[in-house]
Design a protein around this motif. Structure first.
Motif, PDB file in Angstrom:
ATOM      1  N   THR A 232     -30.210  -1.917 -29.552  1.00  0.00           N
ATOM      2  CA  THR A 232     -29.087  -1.944 -28.620  1.00  0.00           C
ATOM      3  C   THR A 232     -29.388  -2.761 -27.373  1.00  0.00           C
ATOM      4  O   THR A 232     -28.522  -3.487 -26.894  1.00  0.00           O
ATOM      5  CB  THR A 232     -28.668  -0.518 -28.204  1.00  0.00           C
TER       6      THR A 232
ATOM      7  N   LYS B 201     -24.654  -8.455 -32.444  1.00  0.00           N
ATOM      8  CA  LYS B 201     -23.308  -8.146 -32.932  1.00  0.00           C
ATOM      9  C   LYS B 201     -23.350  -7.676 -34.381  1.00  0.00           C
ATOM     10  O   LYS B 201     -22.658  -6.721 -34.751  1.00  0.00           O
ATOM     11  CB  LYS B 201     -22.411  -9.379 -32.827  1.00  0.00           C
TER      12      LYS B 201
ATOM     13  N   ARG C  13     -24.823  -4.220 -34.561  1.00  0.00           N
ATOM     14  CA  ARG C  13     -23.858  -3.267 -33.998  1.00  0.00           C
ATOM     15  C   ARG C  13     -22.846  -2.847 -35.061  1.00  0.00           C
ATOM     16  O   ARG C  13     -22.462  -1.690 -35.141  1.00  0.00           O
ATOM     17  CB  ARG C  13     -23.163  -3.909 -32.795  1.00  0.00           C
ATOM     18  N   ARG C  14     -22.433  -3.806 -35.911  1.00  0.00           N
ATOM     19  CA  ARG C  14     -21.507  -3.474 -36.999  1.00  0.00           C
ATOM     20  C   ARG C  14     -22.117  -2.438 -37.940  1.00  0.00           C
ATOM     21  O   ARG C  14     -21.453  -1.500 -38.373  1.00  0.00           O
ATOM     22  CB  ARG C  14     -21.131  -4.731 -37.776  1.00  0.00           C
TER      23      ARG C  14
ATOM     24  N   LEU D 165     -24.430  -0.254 -37.193  1.00  0.00           N
ATOM     25  CA  LEU D 165     -24.465   1.016 -36.465  1.00  0.00           C
ATOM     26  C   LEU D 165     -23.105   1.707 -36.486  1.00  0.00           C
ATOM     27  O   LEU D 165     -23.023   2.930 -36.663  1.00  0.00           O
ATOM     28  CB  LEU D 165     -24.899   0.799 -35.011  1.00  0.00           C
ATOM     29  N   GLU D 166     -22.053   0.944 -36.303  1.00  0.00           N
ATOM     30  CA  GLU D 166     -20.708   1.521 -36.302  1.00  0.00           C
ATOM     31  C   GLU D 166     -20.350   2.090 -37.671  1.00  0.00           C
ATOM     32  O   GLU D 166     -19.746   3.160 -37.763  1.00  0.00           O
ATOM     33  CB  GLU D 166     -19.672   0.477 -35.861  1.00  0.00           C
ATOM     34  N   ILE D 167     -20.714   1.386 -38.733  1.00  0.00           N
ATOM     35  CA  ILE D 167     -20.460   1.880 -40.094  1.00  0.00           C
ATOM     36  C   ILE D 167     -21.231   3.174 -40.327  1.00  0.00           C
ATOM     37  O   ILE D 167     -20.685   4.150 -40.832  1.00  0.00           O
ATOM     38  CB  ILE D 167     -20.839   0.818 -41.148  1.00  0.00           C
TER      39      ILE D 167
ATOM     40  N   LYS E 261     -22.280   5.274 -38.125  1.00  0.00           N
ATOM     41  CA  LYS E 261     -21.701   6.332 -37.298  1.00  0.00           C
ATOM     42  C   LYS E 261     -20.442   6.897 -37.952  1.00  0.00           C
ATOM     43  O   LYS E 261     -20.216   8.103 -37.949  1.00  0.00           O
ATOM     44  CB  LYS E 261     -21.384   5.793 -35.904  1.00  0.00           C
ATOM     45  N   ALA E 262     -19.638   6.023 -38.525  1.00  0.00           N
ATOM     46  CA  ALA E 262     -18.406   6.461 -39.180  1.00  0.00           C
ATOM     47  C   ALA E 262     -18.685   7.277 -40.445  1.00  0.00           C
ATOM     48  O   ALA E 262     -17.898   8.154 -40.808  1.00  0.00           O
ATOM     49  CB  ALA E 262     -17.539   5.254 -39.527  1.00  0.00           C
TER      50      ALA E 262
END
Length: 84
Positions: free
Chosen positions: A42, A54, A57-58, A60-62, A64-65
């Protein structure tokens, strides 16, 4: 920032991107703490290579979801083993 830290941060980011690994899986693979992995991907990668940041980060977002799904599956598996 020391060179080996920069190299580790970039290596961790590339690993996570190519394998869609979670922070926990990455920490285990590299033998470091989850906090260090999170700090590397991060903060440090952002300063070293914003485009790489970037991409990671994608991932990480996946993760997290999807974490509530993985948690539910782990709990299900735990109780299936207790019944046996």
């Amino acid at each position: 920032m020391k060179t080996y830290i920069e190299e580790r941060a970039v290596e961790i980011a590339n690993f996570m991107i190519h394998s869609n690994a979670t922070v926990r899986e990455t920490a285990k693979k590299f033998g470091i703490s989850k906090s260090t992995v999170h700090k590397d991907i991060t903060d440090r990668v952002e300063k070293i290579n914003p485009d790489l940041a970037k991409d990671v980060r994608r991932v990480l977002e996946i993760n997290k979801a999807e974490r509530h799904i993985r948690g539910g599956l782990a709990t299900k598996e735990k109780y299936l083993h207790k019944l046996k």
